[in-house]
Design a protein around this motif. Sequence first.
Motif, mmCIF file in Angstrom:
data_model
loop_
_atom_site.group_PDB
_atom_site.id
_atom_site.type_symbol
_atom_site.label_atom_id
_atom_site.label_comp_id
_atom_site.label_asym_id
_atom_site.label_seq_id
_atom_site.Cartn_x
_atom_site.Cartn_y
_atom_site.Cartn_z
ATOM 1 N N SER A 50 0.821 -1.199 0.000
ATOM 2 C CA SER A 50 0.000 0.000 0.000
ATOM 3 C C SER A 50 0.862 1.259 0.000
ATOM 4 N N ILE A 51 0.325 2.333 -0.603
ATOM 5 C CA ILE A 51 1.057 3.591 -0.731
ATOM 6 C C ILE A 51 0.805 4.431 0.517
ATOM 7 N N LEU A 52 1.873 4.701 1.248
ATOM 8 C CA LEU A 52 1.804 5.375 2.535
ATOM 9 C C LEU A 52 2.557 6.702 2.496
ATOM 10 N N THR A 53 2.231 7.577 3.434
ATOM 11 C CA THR A 53 3.012 8.792 3.633
ATOM 12 C C THR A 53 3.336 8.916 5.112
ATOM 13 N N ALA A 54 4.499 9.520 5.388
ATOM 14 C CA ALA A 54 4.931 9.806 6.755
ATOM 15 C C ALA A 54 5.712 11.115 6.709
ATOM 16 N N VAL A 55 5.740 11.824 7.831
ATOM 17 C CA VAL A 55 6.311 13.174 7.878
ATOM 18 C C VAL A 55 7.447 13.227 8.891
ATOM 19 N N SER A 56 8.487 13.969 8.531
ATOM 20 C CA SER A 56 9.563 14.254 9.477
ATOM 21 C C SER A 56 9.555 15.736 9.831
ATOM 22 N N VAL A 98 -3.328 6.331 -1.013
ATOM 23 C CA VAL A 98 -3.847 5.876 -2.301
ATOM 24 C C VAL A 98 -4.498 4.514 -2.088
ATOM 25 N N ASP A 99 -5.685 4.332 -2.648
ATOM 26 C CA ASP A 99 -6.361 3.041 -2.543
ATOM 27 C C ASP A 99 -5.598 1.978 -3.321
ATOM 28 N N ASP A 100 -5.570 0.780 -2.794
ATOM 29 C CA ASP A 100 -5.027 -0.343 -3.553
ATOM 30 C C ASP A 100 -5.891 -0.580 -4.789
ATOM 31 N N PRO A 101 -5.347 -1.147 -5.868
ATOM 32 C CA PRO A 101 -6.149 -1.437 -7.056
ATOM 33 C C PRO A 101 -7.315 -2.368 -6.729
ATOM 34 N N ALA A 102 -8.418 -2.167 -7.428
ATOM 35 C CA ALA A 102 -9.583 -3.042 -7.262
ATOM 36 C C ALA A 102 -9.285 -4.411 -7.875
ATOM 37 N N PRO A 103 -9.802 -5.490 -7.303
ATOM 38 C CA PRO A 103 -9.516 -6.840 -7.821
ATOM 39 C C PRO A 103 -9.841 -7.001 -9.302
ATOM 40 N N GLU A 116 -9.390 -5.072 -11.670
ATOM 41 C CA GLU A 116 -8.397 -4.487 -12.573
ATOM 42 C C GLU A 116 -7.344 -5.497 -13.006
ATOM 43 N N GLY A 117 -7.213 -6.588 -12.282
ATOM 44 C CA GLY A 117 -6.247 -7.612 -12.654
ATOM 45 C C GLY A 117 -4.805 -7.213 -12.433
ATOM 46 N N VAL A 118 -4.554 -6.254 -11.553
ATOM 47 C CA VAL A 118 -3.185 -5.815 -11.261
ATOM 48 C C VAL A 118 -2.511 -6.860 -10.377
ATOM 49 N N THR A 119 -1.328 -7.314 -10.778
ATOM 50 C CA THR A 119 -0.634 -8.360 -10.031
ATOM 51 C C THR A 119 0.564 -7.839 -9.254
ATOM 52 N N MET A 120 0.963 -6.607 -9.490
ATOM 53 C CA MET A 120 2.027 -5.961 -8.718
ATOM 54 C C MET A 120 1.737 -4.472 -8.688
ATOM 55 N N PHE A 121 1.923 -3.836 -7.515
ATOM 56 C CA PHE A 121 1.602 -2.419 -7.344
ATOM 57 C C PHE A 121 2.456 -1.898 -6.200
ATOM 58 N N ARG A 122 3.427 -1.020 -6.502
ATOM 59 C CA ARG A 122 4.310 -0.531 -5.438
ATOM 60 C C ARG A 122 5.211 0.600 -5.947
ATOM 61 N N ASP A 123 5.911 1.201 -5.002
ATOM 62 C CA ASP A 123 7.009 2.138 -5.250
ATOM 63 C C ASP A 123 6.541 3.488 -5.790
ATOM 64 N N PRO A 124 5.939 4.329 -4.943
ATOM 65 C CA PRO A 124 5.524 5.654 -5.415
ATOM 66 C C PRO A 124 6.717 6.577 -5.626
ATOM 67 N N SER A 149 -2.691 15.487 -6.914
ATOM 68 C CA SER A 149 -3.181 15.946 -5.621
ATOM 69 C C SER A 149 -2.936 17.443 -5.495
ATOM 70 N N ALA A 150 -3.813 18.106 -4.758
ATOM 71 C CA ALA A 150 -3.628 19.533 -4.472
ATOM 72 C C ALA A 150 -2.845 19.755 -3.188
ATOM 73 N N ASP A 151 -2.824 18.746 -2.295
ATOM 74 C CA ASP A 151 -2.204 18.947 -0.983
ATOM 75 C C ASP A 151 -1.237 17.836 -0.575
ATOM 76 N N GLY A 152 -1.050 16.815 -1.406
ATOM 77 C CA GLY A 152 -0.167 15.709 -1.061
ATOM 78 C C GLY A 152 -0.811 14.669 -0.166
ATOM 79 N N LEU A 153 -2.067 14.862 0.197
ATOM 80 C CA LEU A 153 -2.758 13.929 1.087
ATOM 81 C C LEU A 153 -3.939 13.252 0.414
ATOM 82 N N SER A 154 -4.731 14.004 -0.357
ATOM 83 C CA SER A 154 -5.874 13.447 -1.087
ATOM 84 C C SER A 154 -5.490 13.299 -2.556
ATOM 85 N N TRP A 155 -5.483 12.054 -3.032
ATOM 86 C CA TRP A 155 -4.986 11.767 -4.378
ATOM 87 C C TRP A 155 -6.095 11.215 -5.254
ATOM 88 N N ARG A 156 -6.036 11.547 -6.546
ATOM 89 C CA ARG A 156 -7.003 11.035 -7.524
ATOM 90 C C ARG A 156 -6.241 10.282 -8.625
#
Length: 454
Positions: A106-112, A126-131, A133-141, A170-177
């Motif tokens: 899953s795509i995560l964010t953390a702040v320093s 970011v939401d994980d792909p829907a089943p 969609e047939g995505v078999t690998m999803f990573r590395d933003p 995204s407009a703010d780095g938190l809510s993504w489309r």
Amino acid sequence: MHDHHLPHFHVRLPRGYVNDPNGPVEFGGTTHLYFQSRSHAELAVPVEWGHATSEDLVHWTLQRPAMSPVPGGADSGGCWSGNTVVDGDRVRAFYSGKVDHSPYQSILTAVSDEDGTNFSRPAQVVDDPAPEEGVTMFRDPFVWRDGSTWRMVVGAAGPGSTASMRQYGSADGLSWRFEGELARLPRTLFDGVDTGEGWECPQVIALDGREVALVSSWSHEGGPGEVLAFPVDAAPAPRRVDDGHNFYAASVMRQGSHGQVLFGWITEGRDAALWQAAGWAGAISLPRRAWLDGDRLCSEPHPAVAALRAGSGRAADDATIGAQAEIVVPAVSGTVRVRYDEDHWLDVVLDLEADTLTLDRSAAGGEAGVDTEGAVSTQAFGDRAEWAARIFIDGSVVEVFTSSGRSITSRVYPTTPPPWRVQAPAGAVVWELARAVASASEAQPVRLESLTVG
């Protein structure tokens, strides 16, 4: 017992496992380089984010890990690849959170809020792909700022062995489309290179007014492949970024006082049993500067690398060197031989007429389980007058750069320790290179409050 295979000016851990560089970023005048790391040379150990800092891109101080898995959290199985961006007076990380038995990272964010030294608990953005969609690998933003807009690409493998870079805004780095795919390509052979059924570690770099994608080809059955690059304003025509066997998971710093800078993971060239016995594995490449030649991405050592030279250069032919050296070869055909002992050597062969540079490891020696396959760069030489090739030796690491912007990153493990002798064409020059990586305790006093682990 001294291990002459250990690199001294490439970033790596004194002990443990290093792989993908993550999120090099300049903050407050300091470059922060994060990287996947394990405290022991065992793949069962969960990945955390190692951390090194530098004022000049080449002299590095190893800090305590900046991010560690949160037990029971969204990264409980490891803090995997991603990058960082400056967000006001903070450093924000985006990365892949591994959870054991989950189909995706899953795509995560953390702040320093601590100058990039320690990150908060993560949140999924970011939401994980829907089943379906047939995505078999999803990573590395990979995230960057484009004016007032935040942009993100994520590596994926989809139906029909189709590799893609999924794009988000995204407009703010938190809510993504989700905004579709920046690039996609069914698995194929292009110019003799397997483009992969998925693309890991996608990066986007701006060169000569164009956006260029760097991806790491990957497949379920074979794992990591090659680092490939192509401009995104045309149909993907991926070409190797490095012609060697040990360069993977490229990571880009898009902006800063040093310009755009490229790093990569230098993989091992020996069986796991050997690096586990040694207690360490992996390193981060020298910083590179990139440019475009047509649609091909080229690179060379960043100018800052010259600061590694200790003392004056001397004639390379018949010189004796230690395990850390740079050899600069003029525009002549010939062979540079690094002779480890009477029966073992490494050859770098320049053929200006054929326009090729060949790395020959077949006689380099080492234990059983060491890779000795050679590598060739074609269209190797440009019109650079001062040199045709630069060869960097750092223990077991060899990075070779040609005047046209080709490179070969490889590993050798000679059993004979230095001193080693060089044979080279007339005009070749050698420099000894200084040690450039130290722990925080060696480099400067460290306050106890700076040693917290995220």
